[in-house]
Scaffold this motif. Structure first.
Motif, mmCIF file in Angstrom:
data_model
loop_
_atom_site.group_PDB
_atom_site.id
_atom_site.type_symbol
_atom_site.label_atom_id
_atom_site.label_comp_id
_atom_site.label_asym_id
_atom_site.label_seq_id
_atom_site.Cartn_x
_atom_site.Cartn_y
_atom_site.Cartn_z
ATOM 1 N N PRO A 27 0.354 12.913 99.992
ATOM 2 C CA PRO A 27 0.604 13.964 99.010
ATOM 3 C C PRO A 27 1.878 14.722 99.341
ATOM 4 N N ARG A 28 2.598 15.112 98.287
ATOM 5 C CA ARG A 28 3.872 15.774 98.523
ATOM 6 C C ARG A 28 4.003 17.103 97.805
ATOM 7 N N GLY A 29 3.080 17.435 96.912
ATOM 8 C CA GLY A 29 3.189 18.680 96.168
ATOM 9 C C GLY A 29 2.673 19.865 96.952
ATOM 10 N N ILE A 30 2.956 21.044 96.426
ATOM 11 C CA ILE A 30 2.545 22.281 97.093
ATOM 12 C C ILE A 30 1.034 22.336 97.263
ATOM 13 N N VAL A 274 -10.889 33.442 85.661
ATOM 14 C CA VAL A 274 -10.007 32.440 86.272
ATOM 15 C C VAL A 274 -10.472 32.067 87.678
ATOM 16 N N GLY A 275 -11.033 33.031 88.407
ATOM 17 C CA GLY A 275 -11.509 32.717 89.753
ATOM 18 C C GLY A 275 -12.588 31.656 89.734
ATOM 19 N N VAL A 276 -13.536 31.805 88.829
ATOM 20 C CA VAL A 276 -14.602 30.810 88.691
ATOM 21 C C VAL A 276 -14.032 29.488 88.171
ATOM 22 N N ASP A 277 -13.144 29.571 87.180
ATOM 23 C CA ASP A 277 -12.555 28.360 86.606
ATOM 24 C C ASP A 277 -11.838 27.525 87.653
ATOM 25 N N TYR A 278 -10.947 28.159 88.415
ATOM 26 C CA TYR A 278 -10.131 27.417 89.369
ATOM 27 C C TYR A 278 -10.991 26.764 90.450
ATOM 28 N N CYS A 279 -11.959 27.507 90.940
ATOM 29 C CA CYS A 279 -12.852 26.951 91.963
ATOM 30 C C CYS A 279 -13.683 25.811 91.377
ATOM 31 N N LEU A 280 -14.103 25.995 90.134
ATOM 32 C CA LEU A 280 -14.899 24.978 89.453
ATOM 33 C C LEU A 280 -14.119 23.669 89.322
ATOM 34 N N PHE A 281 -12.867 23.758 88.887
ATOM 35 C CA PHE A 281 -12.029 22.568 88.741
ATOM 36 C C PHE A 281 -11.934 21.815 90.063
ATOM 37 N N TYR A 282 -11.650 22.554 91.117
ATOM 38 C CA TYR A 282 -11.431 21.966 92.446
ATOM 39 C C TYR A 282 -12.716 21.342 92.985
ATOM 40 N N LEU A 283 -13.785 22.124 92.912
ATOM 41 C CA LEU A 283 -15.055 21.696 93.501
ATOM 42 C C LEU A 283 -15.641 20.493 92.775
ATOM 43 N N ARG A 284 -15.559 20.497 91.431
ATOM 44 C CA ARG A 284 -16.112 19.366 90.682
ATOM 45 C C ARG A 284 -15.356 18.075 90.992
ATOM 46 N N ARG A 285 -14.037 18.161 91.163
ATOM 47 C CA ARG A 285 -13.277 16.948 91.474
ATOM 48 C C ARG A 285 -13.627 16.423 92.871
ATOM 49 N N GLY A 308 -5.978 20.684 92.461
ATOM 50 C CA GLY A 308 -5.192 21.748 93.069
ATOM 51 C C GLY A 308 -3.881 21.957 92.332
ATOM 52 N N ARG A 309 -3.234 20.853 91.985
ATOM 53 C CA ARG A 309 -1.986 20.953 91.221
ATOM 54 C C ARG A 309 -2.243 21.550 89.842
ATOM 55 N N ALA A 310 -3.329 21.112 89.176
ATOM 56 C CA ALA A 310 -3.665 21.655 87.857
ATOM 57 C C ALA A 310 -3.902 23.164 87.939
ATOM 58 N N VAL A 311 -4.527 23.612 89.032
ATOM 59 C CA VAL A 311 -4.775 25.039 89.220
ATOM 60 C C VAL A 311 -3.458 25.800 89.334
ATOM 61 N N ILE A 312 -2.504 25.259 90.082
ATOM 62 C CA ILE A 312 -1.217 25.940 90.249
ATOM 63 C C ILE A 312 -0.457 26.003 88.924
ATOM 64 N N VAL A 313 -0.408 24.865 88.210
ATOM 65 C CA VAL A 313 0.286 24.846 86.918
ATOM 66 C C VAL A 313 -0.367 25.835 85.962
ATOM 67 N N SER A 314 -1.697 25.799 85.905
ATOM 68 C CA SER A 314 -2.435 26.699 85.024
ATOM 69 C C SER A 314 -2.230 28.149 85.439
ATOM 70 N N GLY A 315 -2.322 28.421 86.746
ATOM 71 C CA GLY A 315 -2.182 29.790 87.232
ATOM 72 C C GLY A 315 -0.823 30.383 86.932
ATOM 73 N N VAL A 352 -6.327 27.154 96.289
ATOM 74 C CA VAL A 352 -5.642 26.025 96.937
ATOM 75 C C VAL A 352 -5.496 26.210 98.442
ATOM 76 N N THR A 353 -6.027 27.323 98.981
ATOM 77 C CA THR A 353 -5.931 27.529 100.433
ATOM 78 C C THR A 353 -7.300 27.654 101.087
ATOM 79 N N VAL A 354 -7.998 28.766 100.803
ATOM 80 C CA VAL A 354 -9.262 28.970 101.496
ATOM 81 C C VAL A 354 -10.357 28.046 100.980
ATOM 82 N N LEU A 355 -10.312 27.658 99.702
ATOM 83 C CA LEU A 355 -11.359 26.787 99.159
ATOM 84 C C LEU A 355 -11.400 25.423 99.848
ATOM 85 N N PRO A 356 -10.254 24.729 100.035
ATOM 86 C CA PRO A 356 -10.311 23.457 100.790
ATOM 87 C C PRO A 356 -10.866 23.649 102.198
#
Length: 795
Positions: A27-30, A274-285, A308-315, A352-356
């Protein structure tokens, strides 16, 4: 960004060098790098996050919060008048009135019982020690024309800013007198302090109810979505810690840009969403990849690189949308925009930091606290999928059978689906063309649910405009100079003779500050349109001919009606720059992050269609009254003035959550070698579960606001809930796949003349379960032809 050779091959239209089948590229993205670091340094990441939250809260508590001043909240002449008061050091006391009326229509203000009631009121409020300058209606002439009503007037002692916090004993004293004369007289208090207290209590109770209800509702839905308590608690924990940290940061930032209680409430709403949304996206994947057979480390890397990338773009897109509020020039909107922007940024960083790190620490324990019934149901679904799909069943992991069925019909007839769905949304949006906006009066905001509303109406009926008088703040070099005194007297006379007021016009002079304050009851009273016409008459005719004819005199006209008009004028002027800023920057971000002109354009069009449909629903329900009784909104007849712009900014940002998530998954599948239609099917059905869960949470939370007592909160809740529901179903489930199916390869059109733009795609994808051998995300041949890519198409 890869080697020089890889970049050269991409620029020339070819794909990057092939990798072996099934491999996962580095992986190379942020987002991928952040997720990888957090997974390797789990305790460090968690500790840093906890310290950040604690430090932010501590700094905020130490700094204290600076709230928006009255002069900053307002605009136009109202702001000018407030600044004159502030600059002079004059603390204008908050005025209160007590309305006394006979229960029997034949009762006169000159009757003995009536006079006794007035005297009892005056004595009772004086005994509280909280009031000053108590005046008798028989001395001041504040008796109604029909002789049946009287106003006892007085001022609140102390700091005007805290008058509403100290008015309770006075209200209780008046209620005590009413109890003694309940058979013969109606006695009720109204004024700046009592109205603010009523508003603050109702506003606070409403939001307290919403905040208390929102978290359990979100947790319940997440529990159903995940079937495990630990997995359901993670999104709630992330959202709450992001909110706590932002509350602290708001205190620090408020010393540069003042904040407010409204901004705090909006921040809580957006932060939870957004907090629930972003965590939901990450956790479900991450769960999906583990269920598909990946080991825990690989599943986490894939989730970081994709969701994680989708969360950053969306955020970032949501932050840009929220930043649009900064262009309104209205302090309250600027506070809401900055507070919302901060909570989105904090939630995005946390995702994208504490959740992983937490997922890495928990491992399989994220499935702890399983709900037996839900897990049996989920297992039976997977077993049926495996029996139906055999060896290929792995590809069905996380997919929605319902949306697969819907998509089947959409993709078979994309043109028909597009026309029907778009036509339906345009029809829903059409009523918005006739939308009427206004600031609500007390009776519009609360209906008949509060006793003070009835008092407000009775005062306006007996003393037209008396509840909301215009206030002229006159400043001169010498307020007692003969020309100035004559101009003030002339203004007082003409205010009545012109028909703008029925009187009485009251004047209070402050010699030391060279300021005079003139209170003018406006003809029209609670009728906003008529009252504004009276205000225009004062501003455009009476003032220029009197006070305006004296050199060196300033005389801005303030008051409730003036504040409403000036606020609306400022808001109308802010619409164009805010819309332009949000749309242009969202377009540029989508263009850079998906490297497709087509996707950028369709994203904007679909979001605008979603917002338009929400406007149409608001107008239909609250202005025209269709179905208004279902939400307790009968008789409002208009939309609160600040809501359309607020909804546009919030909805445009939140809609991008789903759009970025779904399109990212479609793009990923396309890179894996699927055809466009296969990629659409895969992207939509695999994200349907998480999008549905996120949407249900948002709709449920927003719907809570639709049940509150304040009409403005009802409108906000219904508008947000309707828009999110439309966005997650018709937009993402029908219109988006129909448009992408019709466009086919043109979805990825990126003209050569734009290739100088930064490439933010980062090829952050992985080999999918159903990808062809050798077709690896971010590598190999994304189009099924080694080293060949249709020009000028590019992912």
């Amino acid at each position: 960004m890869g080697t020089t050779e890889e970049r050269r091959r991409r620029h020339e239209g070819g794909g990057p060098p092939e990798r072996g089948p099934g491999t996962v590229p580095a992986p190379r993205g942020i987002a991928a790098r952040a997720g990888g670091w957090s997974a390797r340094h789990r305790w460090t990441a968690v500790t840093v996050w906890v310290l950040f939250v604690v430090l932010a809260m501590g700094l905020g508590s130490a700094a204290g919060r600076v709230d928006v001043k009255d002069s900053d909240q307002m605009s136009g002449e109202v702001s000018q008048a407030e600044r004159i008061i502030e600059d002079s050091g004059l603390e204008e006391p908050v005025g209160e009135s007590v309305l006394v009326q006979g229960v029997d229509p034949s009762t006169s203000a000159t009757d003995k019982e009536f006079r006794a009631g007035v005297a009892a009121v005056m004595a009772a409020v004086e005994r509280t020690g909280e009031v000053a300058d108590v005046t008798s209606p028989y001395d001041t002439g504040t008796l109604s024309k029909d002789g049946r009503s009287a106003l006892v007037q007085f001022n609140m002692r102390g700091d005007p800013e805290t008058a509403s916090e100290r008015v309770e004993p006075v209200i209780e004293a008046v209620e005590g007198v009413q109890e003694q004369h309940k058979d013969t007289l109606r006695i009720a208090e109204i004024g700046g302090a009592s109205m603010n207290k009523t508003f603050d209590d109702a506003f606070g109770d409403d939001f307290k109810q919403a905040e208390i209800s929102a978290v359990p509702v979100a947790l319940g839905i997440l529990l159903i979505a995940f079937g495990a308590l630990v997995a359901a608690l993670l999104p709630i924990a992330l959202a709450l810690t992001a909110i706590i940290a932002t509350m602290g940061l708001m205190g620090v930032v408020s010393h540069v840009m003042p904040m407010s209680d409204t901004a705090n409430s909006v921040m809580l709403l957006v932060g939870l969403a957004v907090g629930v949304d972003y965590c939901l996206f990450y956790l479900r994947r991450e769960r999906e990849e583990r269920e598909a057979g990946r080991d825990a480390a690989t599943a986490l890397r894939i989730a970081a690189a994709t969701s994680g990338r989708a969360v950053i773009v969306s955020g970032v897109t949501v932050c840009v949308a929220m930043a649009g509020m900064l262009f309104t020039g209205l302090a309250e909107f600027q506070a809401m925009g900055l507070a919302s922007l901060m909570v989105v940024a904090v939630a995005m960083v946390g995702s994208v930091t504490v959740l992983p790190a937490l997922l890495s620490l928990l491992g399989e324990r994220v499935e702890r606290g399983r709900v037996p019934f839900l897990n049996r149901l989920k297992r039976s679904k997977r077993q049926r999928a495996a029996e139906a799909g055999g060896a290929g069943a792995q590809g069905t992991t996380g997919e929605s059978r319902f949306w697969r069925a819907v998509l089947g019909g959409v993709l078979r007839r994309p043109r028909t689906s597009l026309v029907v769905a778009a036509g339906a949304l345009v029809a829903i949006a059409l009523p918005a063309v006739g939308m009427q906006t206004q600031n609500f009066t007390l009776d519009q905001e609360f209906g008949d649910s509060l006793p003070i509303v009835q008092t407000y109406e009775r005062v306006n009926e007996a003393f037209p405009g008396g509840a909301d008088p215009a206030e002229v703040v006159v400043r001169a070099d010498d307020i007692n100079a003969t020309p100035v005194r004559e101009a003030i007297a002339d203004f007082r006379a003409r205010a009545v003779s012109s028909g703008a007021s029925e009187g009485p016009v009251e004047i209070v002079t402050h010699d030391a500050q060279n300021i005079a304050i003139i209170e003018v009851p406006l003809v029209g009273g609670s009728d906003q349109d008529r009252a504004e016409k009276s205000l225009e008459l004062l501003r455009d005719t009476v003032r220029p001919d009197t006070l305006g004819a004296v050199d060196g005199v300033e005389a801005p006209i303030s008051g409730q009606v003036a504040g409403s008009k000036d606020f609306n004028d400022q808001l109308v002027g802010a619409v164009a720059p805010v819309f332009a800023f949000v749309v242009i920057f969202a377009f540029v971000l989508m263009l850079l992050c998906f490297r497709s002109l087509t996707i950028a354009v369709t994203s904007i069009v679909l979001n605008l269609l979603s917002v338009g449909a929400a406007y149409g629903i608001l107008t239909t329900v609250f202005q025209h009254g269709w179905g208004a009784s279902l939400v307790g909104a009968e008789g409002v007849g208009a939309i609160i003035s600040w809501l359309p712009l607020f909804l546009f900014v919030i909805l445009f940002g939140l809609s991008m959550d789903y759009h970025v998530f779904v399109v990212s998954r479609i793009r990923e599948a396309r890179l894996q070698g699927r055809t466009t239609r296969e990629a659409i099917t895969h992207g939509v059905v695999t994200t349907a579960g998480v999008v549905t869960s996120a949407a249900v949470i948002m709709v449920a939370v927003f719907a809570i606001f639709g049940t509150l007592s304040m009409q403005s909160m009802k409108q906000m809740g219904v508008g947000l809930a309707a828009a999110v529901l439309i966005d997650a179903t018709i937009i993402r489930g029908v219109l988006l796949p129909a448009i992408m199916a019709l466009l086919d390869e043109r979805n990825w059109y990126f003209p050569r003349w734009l290739r100088w733009l930064p490439d933010l795609t980062h090829d952050e994808t992985v080999a999918g379960a159903g990808a062809d051998a050798g077709a690896v995300a971010g590598g190999g041949d994304a189009y099924g032809k080694t080293g060949e890519q249709p020009d000028p198409v590019r992912l």
